[in-house]
Structures are given as C-alpha cells and as structure tokens.
Design a protein around this motif. Structure first.
Motif, PDB file in Angstrom:
ATOM      1  N   ALA A 286      -3.356   5.204  -0.401  1.00 43.04           N
ATOM      2  CA  ALA A 286      -3.937   5.613  -1.690  1.00 43.04           C
ATOM      3  C   ALA A 286      -5.299   4.973  -1.897  1.00 43.04           C
ATOM      4  CB  ALA A 286      -2.987   5.235  -2.833  1.00 43.04           C
ATOM      5  N   GLU A 287      -5.536   3.851  -1.206  1.00 44.23           N
ATOM      6  CA  GLU A 287      -6.837   3.175  -1.269  1.00 44.23           C
ATOM      7  C   GLU A 287      -7.745   3.604  -0.111  1.00 44.23           C
ATOM      8  OE1 GLU A 287      -6.040  -1.006  -1.320  1.00 44.23           O
ATOM      9  OE2 GLU A 287      -4.972  -0.951  -3.245  1.00 44.23           O
ATOM     10  N   ASN A 288      -7.336   4.678   0.594  1.00 42.68           N
ATOM     11  CA  ASN A 288      -8.096   5.200   1.738  1.00 42.68           C
ATOM     12  C   ASN A 288      -8.240   4.161   2.856  1.00 42.68           C
ATOM     13  OD1 ASN A 288      -8.602   7.830   0.653  1.00 42.68           O
ATOM     14  ND2 ASN A 288     -10.167   6.920  -0.672  1.00 42.68           N
ATOM     15  N   PHE A 289      -7.181   3.377   3.044  1.00 41.01           N
ATOM     16  CA  PHE A 289      -7.156   2.402   4.131  1.00 41.01           C
ATOM     17  C   PHE A 289      -5.893   2.628   4.944  1.00 41.01           C
ATOM     18  CE2 PHE A 289      -6.074  -1.692   6.060  1.00 41.01           C
ATOM     19  CZ  PHE A 289      -7.288  -2.049   6.642  1.00 41.01           C
ATOM     20  N   GLU A 290      -6.064   2.856   6.250  1.00 41.66           N
ATOM     21  CA  GLU A 290      -4.910   3.055   7.111  1.00 41.66           C
ATOM     22  C   GLU A 290      -4.442   1.694   7.647  1.00 41.66           C
ATOM     23  OE1 GLU A 290      -1.756   4.602   8.836  1.00 41.66           O
ATOM     24  OE2 GLU A 290      -3.128   5.738   7.552  1.00 41.66           O
ATOM     25  N   PRO A 291      -3.209   1.268   7.308  1.00 36.25           N
ATOM     26  CA  PRO A 291      -2.744  -0.066   7.700  1.00 36.25           C
ATOM     27  C   PRO A 291      -2.219  -0.108   9.134  1.00 36.25           C
ATOM     28  CG  PRO A 291      -1.056   1.020   6.410  1.00 36.25           C
ATOM     29  CD  PRO A 291      -2.229   1.961   6.448  1.00 36.25           C
ATOM     30  N   ASP A 292      -3.098   0.196  10.083  1.00 36.82           N
ATOM     31  CA  ASP A 292      -2.652   0.210  11.474  1.00 36.82           C
ATOM     32  C   ASP A 292      -2.738  -1.193  12.064  1.00 36.82           C
ATOM     33  OD1 ASP A 292      -5.423  -0.024  11.791  1.00 36.82           O
ATOM     34  OD2 ASP A 292      -5.465   1.240  13.576  1.00 36.82           O
ATOM     35  N   SER A 293      -2.424  -1.285  13.336  1.00 30.18           N
ATOM     36  CA  SER A 293      -2.497  -2.524  14.080  1.00 30.18           C
ATOM     37  C   SER A 293      -1.756  -3.658  13.365  1.00 30.18           C
ATOM     38  CB  SER A 293      -3.959  -2.879  14.341  1.00 30.18           C
ATOM     39  OG  SER A 293      -4.065  -3.937  15.260  1.00 30.18           O
ATOM     40  N   TRP A 294      -2.454  -4.751  13.012  1.00 26.74           N
ATOM     41  CA  TRP A 294      -1.800  -5.963  12.526  1.00 26.74           C
ATOM     42  C   TRP A 294      -1.821  -6.101  11.006  1.00 26.74           C
ATOM     43  CZ3 TRP A 294       0.998  -7.927  16.243  1.00 26.74           C
ATOM     44  CH2 TRP A 294       0.577  -7.773  17.573  1.00 26.74           C
ATOM     45  N   THR A 295      -2.199  -5.055  10.270  1.00 25.35           N
ATOM     46  CA  THR A 295      -2.267  -5.138   8.809  1.00 25.35           C
ATOM     47  C   THR A 295      -0.928  -5.559   8.211  1.00 25.35           C
ATOM     48  OG1 THR A 295      -3.895  -3.343   8.821  1.00 25.35           O
ATOM     49  CG2 THR A 295      -2.890  -3.903   6.706  1.00 25.35           C
ATOM     50  N   LEU A 296       0.128  -4.874   8.601  1.00 29.74           N
ATOM     51  CA  LEU A 296       1.436  -5.148   8.016  1.00 29.74           C
ATOM     52  C   LEU A 296       2.034  -6.446   8.535  1.00 29.74           C
ATOM     53  CD1 LEU A 296       2.947  -1.551   7.896  1.00 29.74           C
ATOM     54  CD2 LEU A 296       1.975  -2.880   6.020  1.00 29.74           C
ATOM     55  N   HIS A 297       1.572  -6.919   9.681  1.00 25.33           N
ATOM     56  CA  HIS A 297       2.029  -8.233  10.144  1.00 25.33           C
ATOM     57  C   HIS A 297       1.433  -9.341   9.279  1.00 25.33           C
ATOM     58  CE1 HIS A 297       3.322  -5.869  13.569  1.00 25.33           C
ATOM     59  NE2 HIS A 297       4.029  -6.910  13.968  1.00 25.33           N
ATOM     60  N   SER A 298       0.187  -9.154   8.855  1.00 27.03           N
ATOM     61  CA  SER A 298      -0.422 -10.102   7.931  1.00 27.03           C
ATOM     62  C   SER A 298       0.320 -10.073   6.592  1.00 27.03           C
ATOM     63  CB  SER A 298      -1.900  -9.752   7.738  1.00 27.03           C
ATOM     64  OG  SER A 298      -2.528 -10.649   6.869  1.00 27.03           O
ATOM     65  N   TYR A 299       0.599  -8.873   6.120  1.00 25.49           N
ATOM     66  CA  TYR A 299       1.366  -8.719   4.872  1.00 25.49           C
ATOM     67  C   TYR A 299       2.736  -9.387   5.024  1.00 25.49           C
ATOM     68  CZ  TYR A 299       3.438  -6.329   0.825  1.00 25.49           C
ATOM     69  OH  TYR A 299       4.051  -6.052  -0.381  1.00 25.49           O
ATOM     70  N   GLY A 300       3.398  -9.126   6.152  1.00 24.19           N
ATOM     71  CA  GLY A 300       4.734  -9.682   6.374  1.00 24.19           C
ATOM     72  C   GLY A 300       4.745 -11.193   6.447  1.00 24.19           C
ATOM     73  N   ALA A 301       3.691 -11.789   7.036  1.00 25.47           N
ATOM     74  CA  ALA A 301       3.604 -13.252   7.097  1.00 25.47           C
ATOM     75  C   ALA A 301       3.584 -13.848   5.693  1.00 25.47           C
ATOM     76  CB  ALA A 301       2.364 -13.674   7.876  1.00 25.47           C
ATOM     77  N   ALA A 302       2.809 -13.213   4.794  1.00 26.20           N
ATOM     78  CA  ALA A 302       2.757 -13.692   3.404  1.00 26.20           C
ATOM     79  C   ALA A 302       4.097 -13.507   2.710  1.00 26.20           C
ATOM     80  CB  ALA A 302       1.653 -12.954   2.643  1.00 26.20           C
ATOM     81  N   GLU A 303       4.746 -12.381   2.958  1.00 26.87           N
ATOM     82  CA  GLU A 303       6.080 -12.135   2.387  1.00 26.87           C
ATOM     83  C   GLU A 303       7.064 -13.229   2.796  1.00 26.87           C
ATOM     84  OE1 GLU A 303       7.739  -7.719   1.842  1.00 26.87           O
ATOM     85  OE2 GLU A 303       7.036  -8.141   3.867  1.00 26.87           O
ATOM     86  N   ILE A 304       7.052 -13.544   4.080  1.00 27.24           N
ATOM     87  CA  ILE A 304       7.991 -14.541   4.605  1.00 27.24           C
ATOM     88  C   ILE A 304       7.744 -15.897   3.966  1.00 27.24           C
ATOM     89  CG2 ILE A 304       8.586 -15.848   6.694  1.00 27.24           C
ATOM     90  CD1 ILE A 304       8.084 -13.161   8.223  1.00 27.24           C
TER      91      ILE A 304
END
Length: 363
Positions: A286-304
């Motif tokens: 929705a923000e016109n950013f495709e979360p490919d590669s390591w985007t969600l791993h960075s997000y997941g590290a913060a979640e953890i």
C-alpha cells in the motif's frame, strides 16, 4: 536568567522524554552499491517499530529506531556499532553483510547489546560464541551444501567455474559450495577471485568462455552477478549463472535486465508467501514498497526482540537472552526458535529462478 532557565527546563524535559523511550538500532549498507538491501532492512525495522508502538510499545515504553550506515565495510561497521552503543541502543537489527556483522558483534558483546542479524549467513558470526548474538536466517555451511549437491547432480559432467569476491560472505559461500562439490567427486575447472566494485566484467567472462565453462557459481553480491550475466549475454555466451541468497533482490533484475532470465540461486523460503505475513506485506505494498529479499527478516528480528522482552518482563540483556533461548516466537517468518549458538534450529534453503522479471521457486 529567564532564558537560561527555559533552556535548562527544555533540556530536562528532553532528557526525561528520552528516558521514557527504548532505543534500538538497525545497521546495514544504507549507501553505496548495496543501498537497495540496506533500504530493505531499514523499511522492515521501521514498519516493525511502528506496529510495536501502535500496540503499546515494550513494557509500557515507546520504541525509537536509530539507523546506522556501515557501507558493508568492516571498519565502517565498527564505527557504526560504536555509535549505536554510544547512543544507547539496547538492541541492534543487523548487520546485513557477514563481513560487517562479525566485527561489529565484538562491540555489541563488550557493551552488552543484543544483536539479531536478519541476513548475515557466514557461520563464524555465531561460532564465535557471543551469547548476545542471534540470526533469523540460515547459515552458509547449509547453503553451500545444497548448492554443491545441486551442481554435482545437474552439471557433474560439465565444466564448472567457482568465482568469489574475497569478502567474508562471498568467499565463505564459494568455499562451502566447493567443499561439497568436491565431496561428491566433482572438481571445478576454475576456482578464483574477482575484484568487486568494477563497472564491467567482460574480460572475466571472456576468459570463462574461452575455457568452455558451462556453469558459473558466483560467491558474491548481486551487483557483480548482474554485470557478469549481462556481459555473458552480450557475447551470446549461454553460461548458466548460479549464486547465493544476495541474488534475491529486485535490484539484481533491474541491473541485469533481460539477462537475469534463468539465473538460479538459493534463498530462504520467501516469507511474503507466509499467511502470518499477509497483513504486513499488504501494508508495504500500500506504500508502493515491495518487501522482497530481507525486508521481512528485519521486521521479524524486531518482532522477536519485542516478544522476548515481554516474556522476560525486562530489558536486561541476560533476561532477554534467556527468553530467546527458552521460548518460541510467532513472527512474519513463521514460528522461530534458536539453538544454543543463536542459530535457527531448522536450517532451510530453497532454489529460486529468475523468470519474467521476478524470482520464483524452482518447480
């Protein structure tokens, strides 16, 4: 006097506000040739922090993110780590490159700062034995094992070249791949390094063509991989390019253009396909950013980290480490748990191919 009192009061108020925040950092190549991947780490961390804060923060405190640029360089990584420590970060998401994460880890260990790398795959990061170091990606010994077997199974009778860029990541991955290939009874025709950061690799590619190399395994980053495959196609040289996880970025396709078609590489299971990640992926898009590669791993590290702090009911490093070692965490990456070294208990690599401008799992 009135002016001095006002300034002092403002300083006190700002200090009090700072004390009410929990500072965390994200470190990676925010500039330079790998800035695309640095942006992925930053955007993943920013989205995670925004969502953590919207849910009330951690232990009743809001979280503030500090961004550090290490240029994927060991010396600059040390400076970035020292700056994050000096600024008061209690946790760092990073670094991206193994050659940056490993030296920086010594700074964090000495300062008592938790480090979770989204993407540094060299085994040495966790083999050093620092209790405060974790990662949410698999390791290169497992990645090289998979690549070596694939090369032996599909091109055991062909002439194979293994090139690397002499970085901690690139040479480490190339060596692990070579080790397993040789274990399978296959000897590569060429094993050598190349100079990263050049604008043209036509000379290197011409040498491979002259040597009748059918398959090129590249241990290095997507920028050079893209330029090499472009140079090969410009020469009508149909060498099969195979590489590692750094090839899993939209930037590879943009640099290589149509020459990207058919490139094979290993990467972790794409978290964008996880049901747990659907809402977050939708928000990124929705923000016109495709979360490919390591985007969600960075997000997941913060979640953890946020979940571990909640489980520990403390920001104390030892309490958070204990929670990380003892518990499981539900994240955009799926369910995560760590072994005693700080690695994932399950090491998993998947084959992908560049097809029609995107990378998809090999069927």
């Amino acid at each position: 006097m009135r002016h001095l009192f006002t300034a002092a009061a403002l300083a006190f108020a700002l200090a009090s506000q700072s004390e009410a925040e929990v500072l965390i950092g994200v470190a990676g190549p925010m500039s330079g040739k790998l800035a695309w991947t640095g942006t992925q780490l930053r955007r993943g961390a920013e989205m995670a922090v925004a969502n953590i804060n919207a849910a009330g923060g951690v232990l009743g405190q809001q979280v503030r993110l500090i961004v550090a640029d290490d240029f994927c360089d060991p010396r600059q990584a040390l400076a970035a780590a020292e700056k994050l420590v000096a600024d008061g970060a209690v946790f760092v998401i990073g670094h991206y490159c193994s050659g940056a994460s490993i030296p920086a880890s010594k700074i964090y260990a000495a300062a008592g700062v938790l480090q979770i790398s989204p993407s540094s795959t060299n085994p040495m990061l966790t083999e050093q034995g620092h209790a405060n170091v974790f990662r949410v990606c698999s390791r290169d010994d497992a990645q090289g094992h998979k690549a070596g077997n694939y090369l032996a199974d599909h091109w055991g009778d062909s002439k194979i070249a293994i090139l690397h860029d002499n970085t901690t990541y690139g040479k480490g991955l190339a060596d692990e791949t070579k080790k397993q290939l040789n274990m399978r009874g296959v000897t590569e025709a060429v094993y050598q390094s190349y100079t990263p950061g050049k604008d043209d690799y036509s000379v290197e590619v011409a040498a491979l063509q002259t040597a009748h190399i059918a398959v090129l395994y590249l241990g290095g980053y997507h920028t050079e991989a893209a330029l090499m495959v472009r140079a090969a196609r410009d020469r009508a040289y149909p060498v099969q390019l195979i590489s590692g996880d750094d090839t899993a970025t939209e930037a590879f396709g943009l640099i290589a253009g149509p020459a990207a078609e058919g490139t094979l590489f290993t990467f972790v299971a794409d978290p964008r396909r996880n049901a747990e990640a659907a809402e977050v992926v939708e928000r990124f898009r929705a923000e016109n950013f495709e979360p490919d590669s390591w985007t969600l791993h960075s997000y997941g590290a913060a979640e953890i980290w946020a979940q571990a702090v909640t489980k520990a009911n403390s920001l104390d490093l030892q309490a958070v480490i204990a929670a990380l070692r003892e518990d499981q965490f539900d994240t955009v990456l799926g369910r995560i748990d760590f072994d005693k070294k700080g690695d994932l208990t399950v090491q998993s690599w998947v084959w992908y191919v560049w097809k029609s401008g995107e990378y998809v799992p090999v069927e």
